[in-house]
Write a protein that holds these residues in place. Structure first.
Motif, PDB file in Angstrom:
ATOM      1  N   UNK B  87       0.904  -1.179   0.428  1.00  0.00           N
ATOM      2  CA  UNK B  87      -0.008   0.063  -0.351  1.00  0.00           C
ATOM      3  C   UNK B  87       0.569   1.060  -0.139  1.00  0.00           C
ATOM      4  N   UNK B  88       2.202   0.762   0.918  1.00  0.00           N
ATOM      5  CA  UNK B  88       3.018   2.735   1.118  1.00  0.00           C
ATOM      6  C   UNK B  88       3.535   2.734  -0.584  1.00  0.00           C
ATOM      7  N   UNK B  89       3.525   1.461  -1.241  1.00  0.00           N
ATOM      8  CA  UNK B  89       4.409   1.726  -2.713  1.00  0.00           C
ATOM      9  C   UNK B  89       2.917   2.383  -3.574  1.00  0.00           C
ATOM     10  N   UNK B  93       3.446   6.245  -5.397  1.00  0.00           N
ATOM     11  CA  UNK B  93       3.161   5.912  -6.399  1.00  0.00           C
ATOM     12  C   UNK B  93       1.930   6.880  -7.292  1.00  0.00           C
ATOM     13  N   UNK B  94       0.841   7.893  -6.098  1.00  0.00           N
ATOM     14  CA  UNK B  94      -0.243   8.556  -6.195  1.00  0.00           C
ATOM     15  C   UNK B  94      -0.815   7.693  -7.039  1.00  0.00           C
ATOM     16  N   UNK B  95      -1.445   6.549  -6.300  1.00  0.00           N
ATOM     17  CA  UNK B  95      -1.976   6.030  -6.897  1.00  0.00           C
ATOM     18  C   UNK B  95      -3.388   5.379  -5.653  1.00  0.00           C
ATOM     19  N   UNK B  96      -4.540   5.375  -5.841  1.00  0.00           N
ATOM     20  CA  UNK B  96      -5.839   5.430  -4.908  1.00  0.00           C
ATOM     21  C   UNK B  96      -6.125   4.226  -5.294  1.00  0.00           C
ATOM     22  N   UNK B  97      -6.877   3.170  -4.117  1.00  0.00           N
ATOM     23  CA  UNK B  97      -7.873   1.967  -3.637  1.00  0.00           C
ATOM     24  C   UNK B  97      -8.702   1.877  -4.053  1.00  0.00           C
ATOM     25  N   UNK B  98     -10.080   1.884  -5.889  1.00  0.00           N
ATOM     26  CA  UNK B  98     -11.603   2.571  -5.125  1.00  0.00           C
ATOM     27  C   UNK B  98     -11.844   1.235  -4.338  1.00  0.00           C
ATOM     28  N   UNK B  99     -10.932  -0.626  -4.148  1.00  0.00           N
ATOM     29  CA  UNK B  99     -11.248  -1.508  -3.190  1.00  0.00           C
ATOM     30  C   UNK B  99     -10.047  -2.884  -3.365  1.00  0.00           C
ATOM     31  N   UNK B 121       0.669   1.990 -14.426  1.00  0.00           N
ATOM     32  CA  UNK B 121       1.136   2.392 -12.872  1.00  0.00           C
ATOM     33  C   UNK B 121       1.014   1.737 -12.005  1.00  0.00           C
ATOM     34  N   UNK B 122       0.186   0.892 -11.872  1.00  0.00           N
ATOM     35  CA  UNK B 122       0.188  -0.246 -10.921  1.00  0.00           C
ATOM     36  C   UNK B 122       0.994  -1.246 -10.871  1.00  0.00           C
ATOM     37  N   UNK B 123       1.027  -1.627 -11.686  1.00  0.00           N
ATOM     38  CA  UNK B 123       1.625  -2.834 -12.619  1.00  0.00           C
ATOM     39  C   UNK B 123       3.024  -2.601 -12.119  1.00  0.00           C
ATOM     40  N   UNK B 124       3.179  -1.652 -13.331  1.00  0.00           N
ATOM     41  CA  UNK B 124       5.176  -0.685 -13.162  1.00  0.00           C
ATOM     42  C   UNK B 124       5.280  -1.104 -12.313  1.00  0.00           C
TER      43      UNK B 124
END
Lengths: 432, 148
Positions: B87-89, B93-99, B121-124
């Motif tokens: 989650x920290x990573x 990377x400025x991503x947000x978790x929808x669920x 971006x998340x995968x990368x």
């Protein structure tokens, strides 16, 4: 008291003669000033001279809400716009509102009619009256307001909004009369009961209208609040509230026949009904300058009685309303057509055209729920998207209807499809 | 590697959820994992199933609103701090978790199913930090060693 005995207690012959003379003048005026009426009469091969009195009224064509829409906004006005001092608007069957206009004299006649209603209910200059109909485009607030001022009463223009504030002022000011919808008055009574304040008010009279109600509701209001409740009727096309109202006999609503000619017709055959027979109420305005209407179909179902009333008035009385001859709903005093909901949803383009309106009365307040099917193309796997959709639909409907709406998303194909006309409305309010 | 999640709209009415499981059962579709999000009026059932396309088809035939969504399933070790690290990573990377919810087909480790604001971006980001994600076959088939 009888505010205008000369007009309210004329003999039937006098009423007949007055209506005939005024009708003749009115027809002449609209023929020369409103293209719509002139064309309609020309199509029938008629000239103003063919209308010599009340007995010729049925020769004229009916006017409908659709005619108002087609001539939106000012096409049916019979005076130059400079003579119009105010406009009001009510729901149209689709996106466009029904717009009405008044000259200064129209406003004076309107306030005279409302004054008669208030006087008939026993309201006088010594009274303090809260007008809790909406102020604005709706005719309810301003209509009652001018009539009450004309009477000399102390007017508290509450409009609609905070019930708590209304109750506080009602108690602090020692309010003696209130004008609002009957369901709202029952809601006020309930709040007073809950607060243990039902006996700490000074209300004596309530003028209720803008929605259909029953004799039982009147009794409930009178018992709970220890006051006398009166029924007021009107529609913006004809004038606004004050077209008719009931007296202390509660034996029908007296129509102000010196300004409006009522007729009852069979909505299917359009033939006149016999006295006492239920049919659609039709009005011809005979003193209106701004927007005179000839044989306007109100779509309200009622019957008429021309006998002299025990109160002394000779004005014809219409019975409590039996319903509508179209699909219009009245929710919290606001006129709603299912077609408006459909138009708003289609315009949004994000929902299926399958919807169901459920009207209910919860704690004496009308609530409208609109169920909309969640089709695959706008279904999301994220709650926030679905909530966003719900809000968007609710906002669009509120804008279109002028009424807050609870939107409920339902599974596809759960709203009943029927052959022919779909069932779009479930009205759970028990009114009759 | 993105995997397909099957989502269904369910009204809060008696028997609706059961109707979904009945439909999937009748067509021999296995539910590997699910999460049920509920509101006062409706629920959203999100599932990883053995055959997402077929699952969507049969549910639609039953009249449900069903759709497929791309999600990722990150493999993490079953020990303290691993979820926090992922989650920290993603946060950095400025991503947000929808669920998110857990996937049951990860054997002795755990997989976390995530819907993020930007999956690529998340995968990368995950790849850069040595995290593996489940392939479709890993996600849709039961890899567990528990026999029952």
């Amino acid at each position: 008291m009888i505010w205008n005995e000369t007009k309210e207690c004329m003999s039937r012959d006098q009423i007949h003669n007055l209506q005939s003379a005024r009708l003749k003048k009115m027809v002449n005026r609209v023929y020369h000033n409103v293209e719509f009426y002139r064309k309609k009469m020309q199509e029938l091969g008629m000239e103003p001279g063919d209308i010599n009195g009340l007995e010729d009224l049925q020769k004229l064509s009916f006017t409908t809400k659709n005619d108002l829409r087609e001539n939106y906004p000012f096409g049916l006005f019979a005076v130059p716009q400079s003579e119009i001092v105010r406009v009001h608007a009510s729901s149209g069957t689709t996106g466009k509102a029904t717009v009405v206009g008044y000259t200064r004299r129209d406003i004076e006649i309107w306030q005279e009619c409302v004054t008669r209603v208030l006087a008939m209910a026993g309201v006088g200059a010594q009274d303090k009256i809260q007008v809790a109909y909406g102020y604005g485009l709706f005719t309810g607030g301003l209509g009652l307001h001018y009539g009450a001022e004309n009477l000399g009463a102390t007017v508290i223009p509450m409009s609609t909004g905070s019930t708590q504030k209304l109750i506080t002022m009602m108690q602090d000011f020692g309010v003696t009369a209130i004008a609002c919808t009957p369901s709202y008055l029952l809601h006020i009574a309930e709040m007073l009961e809950e607060a243990g304040q039902i006996n700490n008010i000074n209300l004596k009279v309530a003028i209720c209208g803008a929605e259909p109600w029953t004799e039982n509701m009147r009794k409930e209001i009178e018992t709970k609040l220890h006051l006398k409740a009166y029924d007021i009727y009107g529609l913006s096309e004809i004038m606004g509230p004050g077209v008719a109202a009931d007296c202390e006999c509660h034996a029908g609503l007296h129509v102000y026949e010196d300004h409006f000619i009522p007729e009852i017709i069979n909505p299917d055959t359009l033939e006149p009904c016999k006295e006492g027979e239920v049919g659609e109420l039709v009005f011809t305005t005979i003193t209106k300058e701004g927007l005179p209407l000839i044989r306007y179909r109100t779509r309200d179902l009622t019957s008429i009685n021309y006998e002299k009333c025990e109160c002394g008035r000779t004005l014809a009385r219409i019975s409590r309303f039996k319903g509508r001859s179209d699909d219009m709903l009245i929710i919290r005093g606001v006129n709603i057509f299912p077609s408006q909901v459909e138009a708003a949803l289609l315009e949004l383009g994000e929902t299926s055209p399958h919807y169901l309106m459920i009207v209910d009365r919860i704690n004496n307040l009308d609530v409208l729920e609109v169920q909309v099917e969640v089709e695959e193309r706008f279904f999301s796997d994220e709650i926030k998207q679905l909530e966003g959709l719900t809000k968007k639909i609710a906002h669009a409907l509120q804008t279109a209807l002028g009424l807050s709406v609870k939107v409920k998303l339902v599974e596809p194909r759960t709203i009943e499809r029927s052959q022919g006309k779909a069932k779009r409305v479930i009205d759970r309010r028990k009114l009759i | 590697m993105l995997i397909k999640q099957l989502s269904v709209f369910i009204e809060n009415r008696k028997g609706r959820l059961e109707r979904v499981t009945e439909t999937l059962c009748k067509h021999n579709i296995n539910i590997l994992s699910f999460s049920l999000a509920d509101t006062s009026e409706y629920g959203l059932l999100r599932m990883i199933v053995s055959d997402p396309e077929f699952g969507k088809k049969v549910l639609k035939e039953e009249g449900f609103s069903a759709k497929l969504t791309d999600v990722i399933a990150v493999k993490i070790a079953q020990k303290p701090g691993t979820l926090h690290d992922v989650l920290k990573l993603l946060f950095e990377a400025e991503l947000s978790v929808e669920y998110m919810y857990t996937l049951s087909t990860a054997g002795k480790n755990t997989s976390i199913i995530m819907k993020l604001s930007d999956l690529e971006t998340a995968l990368a980001t995950l790849d850069k930090h040595g995290y593996q994600v489940c392939t479709a076959s890993e996600a849709y088939e039961n890899n567990d060693f528990v026999d029952k």
